[in-house]
Design an enzyme around this catalytic site. Structure first.
Site, PDB file in Angstrom:
ATOM      1  N   ASP A  39      13.848   3.998  47.206  1.00  0.00           N
ATOM      2  CA  ASP A  39      14.589   3.516  46.246  1.00  0.00           C
ATOM      3  C   ASP A  39      15.844   4.791  45.980  1.00  0.00           C
ATOM      4  O   ASP A  39      15.670   5.786  46.236  1.00  0.00           O
ATOM      5  CB  ASP A  39      14.142   3.363  45.163  1.00  0.00           C
ATOM      6  CG  ASP A  39      14.854   2.802  43.826  1.00  0.00           C
ATOM      7  OD1 ASP A  39      14.507   1.773  43.526  1.00  0.00           O
ATOM      8  OD2 ASP A  39      15.895   3.241  43.462  1.00  0.00           O
ATOM      9  N   ILE A  40      16.923   4.236  45.877  1.00  0.00           N
ATOM     10  CA  ILE A  40      18.253   5.165  45.794  1.00  0.00           C
ATOM     11  C   ILE A  40      18.244   6.136  44.696  1.00  0.00           C
ATOM     12  O   ILE A  40      18.952   7.176  44.819  1.00  0.00           O
ATOM     13  CB  ILE A  40      19.513   4.177  46.071  1.00  0.00           C
ATOM     14  CG1 ILE A  40      20.580   5.206  46.751  1.00  0.00           C
ATOM     15  CG2 ILE A  40      19.674   3.685  44.796  1.00  0.00           C
ATOM     16  CD1 ILE A  40      21.916   4.316  47.068  1.00  0.00           C
ATOM     17  N   GLU A 105      17.136  -6.653  38.905  1.00  0.00           N
ATOM     18  CA  GLU A 105      18.644  -6.317  38.806  1.00  0.00           C
ATOM     19  C   GLU A 105      19.103  -6.801  40.390  1.00  0.00           C
ATOM     20  O   GLU A 105      20.475  -7.195  40.406  1.00  0.00           O
ATOM     21  CB  GLU A 105      19.135  -4.859  38.845  1.00  0.00           C
ATOM     22  CG  GLU A 105      18.856  -4.471  37.253  1.00  0.00           C
ATOM     23  CD  GLU A 105      19.756  -3.295  36.717  1.00  0.00           C
ATOM     24  OE1 GLU A 105      20.057  -2.452  37.425  1.00  0.00           O
ATOM     25  OE2 GLU A 105      19.768  -3.491  35.406  1.00  0.00           O
ATOM     26  N   VAL A 106      18.282  -6.680  41.268  1.00  0.00           N
ATOM     27  CA  VAL A 106      18.608  -7.257  42.551  1.00  0.00           C
ATOM     28  C   VAL A 106      17.845  -8.593  42.971  1.00  0.00           C
ATOM     29  O   VAL A 106      16.816  -8.382  42.831  1.00  0.00           O
ATOM     30  CB  VAL A 106      18.470  -6.132  43.823  1.00  0.00           C
ATOM     31  CG1 VAL A 106      18.793  -6.592  45.145  1.00  0.00           C
ATOM     32  CG2 VAL A 106      18.905  -4.862  43.441  1.00  0.00           C
ATOM     33  N   HIS A 110      11.589  -7.523  45.526  1.00  0.00           N
ATOM     34  CA  HIS A 110      11.178  -6.342  45.936  1.00  0.00           C
ATOM     35  C   HIS A 110       9.915  -5.937  44.964  1.00  0.00           C
ATOM     36  O   HIS A 110       9.858  -6.211  43.986  1.00  0.00           O
ATOM     37  CB  HIS A 110      12.330  -5.378  45.939  1.00  0.00           C
ATOM     38  CG  HIS A 110      13.273  -5.370  44.514  1.00  0.00           C
ATOM     39  ND1 HIS A 110      13.951  -6.384  44.241  1.00  0.00           N
ATOM     40  CD2 HIS A 110      12.954  -4.534  43.326  1.00  0.00           C
ATOM     41  CE1 HIS A 110      14.301  -6.179  43.008  1.00  0.00           C
ATOM     42  NE2 HIS A 110      13.777  -5.067  42.610  1.00  0.00           N
ATOM     43  N   HIS A 112       8.138  -2.354  43.876  1.00  0.00           N
ATOM     44  CA  HIS A 112       8.596  -1.306  43.858  1.00  0.00           C
ATOM     45  C   HIS A 112       6.998  -0.321  44.022  1.00  0.00           C
ATOM     46  O   HIS A 112       6.028  -0.837  43.406  1.00  0.00           O
ATOM     47  CB  HIS A 112       8.753  -0.601  42.363  1.00  0.00           C
ATOM     48  CG  HIS A 112      10.062  -1.101  41.997  1.00  0.00           C
ATOM     49  ND1 HIS A 112      11.013  -0.235  41.786  1.00  0.00           N
ATOM     50  CD2 HIS A 112      10.585  -2.623  41.468  1.00  0.00           C
ATOM     51  CE1 HIS A 112      12.381  -0.860  41.548  1.00  0.00           C
ATOM     52  NE2 HIS A 112      11.789  -2.313  41.273  1.00  0.00           N
TER      53      HIS A 112
HETATM   54  P1  AMP Z   1      15.126  -3.863  39.866  1.00  0.00           P
HETATM   55  O1  AMP Z   1      15.472  -3.735  38.729  1.00  0.00           O
HETATM   56  O2  AMP Z   1      13.571  -4.369  39.932  1.00  0.00           O
HETATM   57  O3  AMP Z   1      15.746  -5.048  40.436  1.00  0.00           O
HETATM   58  O4  AMP Z   1      15.194  -2.870  40.734  1.00  0.00           O
HETATM   59  C1  AMP Z   1      16.190  -2.326  41.608  1.00  0.00           C
HETATM   60  C2  AMP Z   1      16.072  -1.117  42.407  1.00  0.00           C
HETATM   61  O5  AMP Z   1      17.029  -1.299  43.522  1.00  0.00           O
HETATM   62  C3  AMP Z   1      16.563  -0.031  41.436  1.00  0.00           C
HETATM   63  O6  AMP Z   1      15.292   0.943  41.215  1.00  0.00           O
HETATM   64  C4  AMP Z   1      17.614   0.710  42.202  1.00  0.00           C
HETATM   65  O7  AMP Z   1      17.445   1.974  42.260  1.00  0.00           O
HETATM   66  C5  AMP Z   1      17.514  -0.019  43.622  1.00  0.00           C
HETATM   67  N1  AMP Z   1      18.621   0.257  44.501  1.00  0.00           N
HETATM   68  C6  AMP Z   1      19.705  -0.644  44.189  1.00  0.00           C
HETATM   69  N2  AMP Z   1      20.536  -0.327  45.262  1.00  0.00           N
HETATM   70  C7  AMP Z   1      19.997   0.179  46.349  1.00  0.00           C
HETATM   71  C8  AMP Z   1      20.078   0.906  47.640  1.00  0.00           C
HETATM   72  N3  AMP Z   1      21.304   0.451  48.159  1.00  0.00           N
HETATM   73  N4  AMP Z   1      19.236   1.483  48.305  1.00  0.00           N
HETATM   74  C9  AMP Z   1      17.898   1.615  47.700  1.00  0.00           C
HETATM   75  N5  AMP Z   1      17.555   1.142  46.612  1.00  0.00           N
HETATM   76  C10 AMP Z   1      18.477   0.438  45.686  1.00  0.00           C
END
Ligand code: AMP
Length: 125
Positions: A39-40, A105-106, A110, A112
């Protein structure tokens, strides 16, 4: 801004771009079914994201529409990553956010994977 997990898959989402190699990631594992990377913005000493290669918005989409092979492959990949990283004996946490109340958010499924220290309560009170 949380997503609406009932929307169709958007192939321009950031994890789709990571899967296609269009933006960089620090990969720790990949196979036919899944890719895992750091995770970034880590929230624990170990914070890995495991994603299926298939185009699924969320756990809901994946559980309803993925094939049995995809589901087995993805679940096994999550387990392999945890074992490879030495997380089983000390323990770890898996979390999949879905939609608005989940804080997703994405819009690509995924999971975690958190570890590396005691993780405390499951949710803030
Ligand atoms: P969620 O809120 O469950 O959708 O989590 C999205 C996660 O993606 C967050 O923990 C972000 O820090 C992570 N994230 C967003 N962009 C990137 C990226 N380019 N590379 C790695 N992790 C990312």
């Amino acid at each position: 801004m949380p997503i609406d997990a009932t929307q169709p898959y958007d192939d321009q989402n950031i994890f789709a771009k990571i899967l296609r190699g269009e933006i960089p990631s620090r990969r720790v594992y990949e196979d036919e079914w899944a890719v895992a990377f750091h995770d970034i913005a880590p929230l624990a000493p170990v914070h890995i994201l495991v994603i299926p290669r298939g185009a699924y918005v969320s756990w809901d989409d994946f559980s309803a529409n993925a094939s049995a092979e995809e589901i087995a492959g993805f679940v096994r990949a999550v387990g392999i990553v945890a074992r490879d990283l030495g997380l089983v004996a000390p323990g770890y946490r898996l979390l999949a956010n879905v939609g608005g109340h989940g804080g997703q958010e994405v819009p690509h499924l995924h999971v975690h994977m958190f570890g590396g220290q005691p993780l405390g309560a499951m949710l803030a009170r």
